[in-house]
Design a protein around this motif. Structure first.
Motif: not given
Length: 212
Positions: A49, A51, A71
């Motif tokens: 995750g 990002g 991600d």
């Protein structure tokens, strides 16, 4: 489901500058402190995750190698790739759903700031922990940061499951019995770009020896 979530997060990253997103941290102090402590020299790190997080910038600047960023949003990862410039060649970028991703490497350190709390269904939590067990070497360390019990009930328009360190440890022990041991936890406030405060908890687990 994965396609819908990918669209959701791609839209979120395309709609505003990353510095305006509520989860933005210019210097992810708590995460970086834990990376410094638990990533062995020459070890492998995965940020799930990830990002457009700047954790990778700081980790690379401090000599980390073997960094993987995962991600659902290829738009978010593209922001990081562009920002890193030539340093991006030292990073593996993976666009995937953590619930179904099949790792081909055993990592020394798993870092997750705010993925697990989006998994509100037991089956999704079980899939995440199964992936974590596959991706982490025996003795490796996992950092799982979620909203604390007093944190927001939603993020980016999606519901979340909030945890205290004790409730997260209990869930991990129930869903993945005998695989991970909690070693420490801390509650940490996050100040959003607009100045709001969101309460997080950072829990650290070690994968037990003898777990494949």
């Amino acid at each position: 489901m994965t396609d819908d979530l990918s669209l959701h997060w791609n839209t979120a990253y395309q709609a505003r500058e990353e510095t305006a997103l509520t989860w933005f941290e210019d210097a992810p102090a708590q995460s970086l402190q834990l990376v410094r402590r638990f990533l062995p020299e020459g070890g492998t790190l995965i940020d799930v995750g990830a990002g457009a997080s700047r954790l990778v910038d700081h980790a690379l600047a401090e000599g980390a190698g073997g960094v993987t960023l995962l991600d659902l949003s290829d738009s978010a990862l593209a922001i990081t790739r562009a920002r890193l410039g030539d340093a991006a060649q030292n990073v593996t970028f993976v666009t995937a759903d953590i619930r179904t991703w099949q790792p081909d490497l055993a990592y020394d350190l798993w870092h997750d700031r705010a993925v697990f709390h989006f998994l509100t269904k037991t089956e999704d939590q079980a899939q995440y922990l199964a992936t974590l067990a596959k991706a982490l070497r025996p003795g490796g360390v996992a950092v799982m940061a979620t909203f604390d019990l007093t944190g927001p009930e939603t993020c980016s328009g999606l519901p979340v499951q909030r945890y205290a360190p004790a409730t997260l440890a209990a869930l991990v022990a129930k869903v993945a019995p005998g695989v991970f041991a909690p070693i420490e936890a801390e509650q940490v406030p996050h100040h959003t770009p607009k100045g709001n405060v969101q309460q997080f908890q950072f829990s650290v687990f070690r994968k037990l020896a003898g777990q494949g």
